[in-house]
Design an enzyme around this catalytic site. Structure first.
Site, PDB file in Angstrom:
ATOM      1  N   HIS A   1       0.811  -1.221   0.000  1.00  0.00           N
ATOM      2  CA  HIS A   1       0.000   0.000   0.000  1.00  0.00           C
ATOM      3  C   HIS A   1       0.841   1.265   0.000  1.00  0.00           C
ATOM      4  CE1 HIS A   1      -4.053  -1.799   0.813  1.00  0.00           C
ATOM      5  NE2 HIS A   1      -3.272  -2.835   1.062  1.00  0.00           N
TER       6      HIS A   1
ATOM      7  N   ASP B   1       3.517   9.508  -0.786  1.00  0.00           N
ATOM      8  CA  ASP B   1       2.316   8.794  -0.348  1.00  0.00           C
ATOM      9  C   ASP B   1       2.041   7.694  -1.353  1.00  0.00           C
ATOM     10  OD1 ASP B   1       0.036   8.347   1.234  1.00  0.00           O
ATOM     11  OD2 ASP B   1      -0.476  10.470   1.289  1.00  0.00           O
TER      12      ASP B   1
HETATM   13  C1  GDG Z   1      -2.032   4.060   3.520  1.00  0.00           C
HETATM   14  C2  GDG Z   1      -1.043   4.712   2.552  1.00  0.00           C
HETATM   15  C3  GDG Z   1      -2.764   4.555   0.737  1.00  0.00           C
HETATM   16  C4  GDG Z   1      -8.661  10.111   8.047  1.00  0.00           C
HETATM   17  N1  GDG Z   1      -9.020  10.844   9.102  1.00  0.00           N
HETATM   18  C5  GDG Z   1     -10.212  10.344   9.506  1.00  0.00           C
HETATM   19  C6  GDG Z   1     -10.560   9.287   8.671  1.00  0.00           C
HETATM   20  N2  GDG Z   1      -9.586   9.159   7.773  1.00  0.00           N
HETATM   21  C7  GDG Z   1      -9.596   8.171   6.693  1.00  0.00           C
HETATM   22  C8  GDG Z   1      -9.695   8.843   5.346  1.00  0.00           C
HETATM   23  C9  GDG Z   1      -9.074   7.794   4.434  1.00  0.00           C
HETATM   24  C10 GDG Z   1      -8.073   7.090   5.345  1.00  0.00           C
HETATM   25  O1  GDG Z   1      -8.409   7.432   6.695  1.00  0.00           O
HETATM   26  C11 GDG Z   1      -6.641   7.558   5.108  1.00  0.00           C
HETATM   27  O2  GDG Z   1      -6.164   6.977   3.946  1.00  0.00           O
HETATM   28  P1  GDG Z   1      -4.949   7.585   3.119  1.00  0.00           P
HETATM   29  O3  GDG Z   1      -4.842   6.851   1.847  1.00  0.00           O
HETATM   30  O4  GDG Z   1      -5.184   9.044   2.923  1.00  0.00           O
HETATM   31  O5  GDG Z   1      -3.642   7.460   4.028  1.00  0.00           O
HETATM   32  P2  GDG Z   1      -2.914   6.326   4.957  1.00  0.00           P
HETATM   33  O6  GDG Z   1      -3.626   6.153   6.235  1.00  0.00           O
HETATM   34  O7  GDG Z   1      -1.500   6.796   5.098  1.00  0.00           O
HETATM   35  O8  GDG Z   1      -2.986   4.953   4.125  1.00  0.00           O
HETATM   36  C12 GDG Z   1      -1.798   5.491   1.483  1.00  0.00           C
HETATM   37  C13 GDG Z   1      -3.623   3.779   1.724  1.00  0.00           C
HETATM   38  O9  GDG Z   1      -2.828   3.120   2.718  1.00  0.00           O
HETATM   39  C14 GDG Z   1      -4.459   2.715   0.999  1.00  0.00           C
HETATM   40  O10 GDG Z   1      -3.696   1.875   0.212  1.00  0.00           O
HETATM   41  O11 GDG Z   1      -3.598   5.334  -0.081  1.00  0.00           O
HETATM   42  O12 GDG Z   1      -0.883   6.045   0.564  1.00  0.00           O
HETATM   43  O13 GDG Z   1      -0.151   5.583   3.253  1.00  0.00           O
HETATM   44  O14 GDG Z   1     -10.045   6.865   4.024  1.00  0.00           O
HETATM   45  O15 GDG Z   1     -11.030   9.150   5.077  1.00  0.00           O
HETATM   46  N3  GDG Z   1     -11.693   8.574   8.785  1.00  0.00           N
HETATM   47  C15 GDG Z   1     -12.527   8.932   9.801  1.00  0.00           C
HETATM   48  N4  GDG Z   1     -12.247   9.939  10.671  1.00  0.00           N
HETATM   49  C16 GDG Z   1     -11.113  10.677  10.560  1.00  0.00           C
HETATM   50  O16 GDG Z   1     -10.861  11.591  11.364  1.00  0.00           O
HETATM   51  N5  GDG Z   1     -13.685   8.249   9.952  1.00  0.00           N
END
Ligand code: GDG
Length: 425
Positions: free
Chosen positions: A157, A341
């Protein structure tokens, strides 16, 4: 040998403990895989998120969950240590210095073995197993040794670094051997796949950009949007950031860009909402990042805010999923400025929340999402002027660009992602 035809193996089970019971944590991965798990007699192997608790297998929402227990030493050595203080910074191109520690590595090996053994027990003859992410890179090799009959897929990921960086890792050969146990390895971007292929061409690989459950982004009503905008002082431009509080995400850089634009008088009548979910808080680099972010917020509000009308509205808590939809819908400009990212799902969620093609996305070139969302206002977070320029452009957005990205994200959802990987496997 068990009777599961399809096994997902991930560091975390898709559940969270709330009080004395567990609730499904509504992530994209579980949304995409639940139908496959149900249709194919599947189970999910993972850690339930509580330290030192041994749980029996249980059923949740029609999915069987097979808990792997981690004790305090496992958590500190395998999770906080090797996974998040060595691999995470190394794979994100050394934004901070990784720490290589023999005792952490030993725990990483031991915990990967626990996962491999639990999976070997659960999988039916000739089953398909899909291993997720950087915490479990040794599982394919260990599992293949225990169960040569199963077909193993692995998806990373996060980014995969260039060979010159990967070769720092004292246990680089062991990691590569572990990964070579799989039949297909998937990456977010072609550049990640290319980096990996420079090290070995012995396994089949592919690029499968992950996505979101696009239809499920909570729709917001006009009333909700108006209530939020008025709560932050009905600004002309509402800017938004949503991230785990992680040094890879470039939260400080976007704050500095905003501060500089305010200082130069190029931006006015704005409010900036930054939701920063607490993450890995015992690790020193995360504490430093939080300190810097909070200091900058205080300074900006002190310099440019008014009593009752701050510039930055900062939330250092997790916000319920339904509320996130309102923030996305209300924001005129979404700031996604990571130094590096794998994908960044927040960028895709924002785009999905704008069916009317209003709003603008400022997106780092170093997020995997920039490959597909190339109509965003792209910027280089290492170059403050470039972030500032992208923000200024985004104050007067071209709706055709959002329309194009919205259509893309609605069609390329997480179910399509899972299907394409599993078909290739
Ligand atoms: C890893 C990789 C890759 C965030 N704050 C809240 C909340 N979130 C949710 C978002 C989103 C998820 O968390 C974060 O996903 P990201 O992709 O932005 O980032 P990582 O956590 O670093 O994820 C990344 C991912 O894996 C998938 O393969 O895209 O590059 O680093 O869904 O909405 N959700 C809630 N409250 C919050 O305060 N409910």
């Amino acid at each position: 040998m068990g009777d599961n035809e399809f096994v997902v193996v991930a560091n975390r089970l898709p559940v969270d403990k709330v009080g004395d019971h567990y609730e499904v944590s509504p992530g994209g991965l579980v949304a995409a895989l639940a139908p496959v798990l149900r249709a194919r007699e599947g189970c999910w192997v993972g850690w339930p998120g509580t330290i030192g608790e041994t749980l029996e297998p249980f059923e949740f929402g029609g999915i069987s969950l097979l808990p792997v227990a981690l004790d305090k030493d496992d958590f500190e050595g395998f999770y906080e240590g090797f996974s998040n203080s060595a691999l995470w910074p190394l794979y994100h191109d050394l934004i901070v210095q990784p720490e290589y520690n023999q005792a952490w590595w030993d725990r990483y090996v031991a915990v990967n073995r626990k996962f491999a053994e639990a999976t070997a027990k659960a999988a039916a003859k000739d089953a398909t197993v899909w291993v997720q992410d950087y915490q479990l890179q040794l599982v394919p090799g260990m599992l293949k040794a225990l169960r040569p009959d199963v077909t193993i897929g692995f998806f990373l990921h996060i980014p995969f670094p260039a060979p010159a960086l990967f070769q720092q890792l004292p246990w680089r050969d062991e990691i590569l051997e572990g990964l070579k146990g799989c039949d297909l390895i998937g990456f977010q971007r072609h550049t990640d796949e290319d980096n990996f292929r420079l090290l070995t061409e012995e396994i089949r690989s592919g690029t499968f950009p992950i996505s979101i459950d696009s239809g499920e982004i909570a729709a917001a009503t006009n009333e909700q949007v108006e209530a939020l905008r008025s709560a932050v002082g009905s600004p002309k431009h509402l800017l938004l950031g949503v991230d785990r509080l992680d040094y890879t995400k470039g939260i400080l850089q976007r704050l500095l860009a905003i501060e500089s634009l305010l200082e130069e008088g190029k931006l006015s009548d704005i409010a900036f909402v930054q939701i920063a979910t607490p993450s890995r808080e015992r690790i020193e680099h995360y504490r430093t990042t939080r300190k810097q972010v909070e200091e900058a917020i205080g300074r900006i509000n002190g310099r440019f805010g008014e009593v009752g009308r701050p510039i930055v509205h900062y939330v250092h808590r997790s916000v319920p999923k339904e509320h996130l939809g309102t923030f996305y819908a209300a924001a005129d400009i979404m700031l996604v400025t990571p130094f590096k990212d794998g994908m960044n799902l927040v960028a895709k969620e924002y785009v999905a929340a704008h069916p009317d093609a209003d709003g603008a996305l400022v997106l780092s070139e170093f997020a995997g999402a920039a490959v597909e969302l190339d109509q965003a206002y792209l910027c280089n977070p290492f170059d403050l002027e470039s972030v500032k320029e992208a923000i200024l452009e985004a104050t007067d957005p071209d709706p055709a660009r959002m329309r194009h990205m919205h259509d893309w994200v609605m069609e390329h959802d997480v179910a399509a992602w899972a299907k394409s990987f599993l078909e290739e496997l």
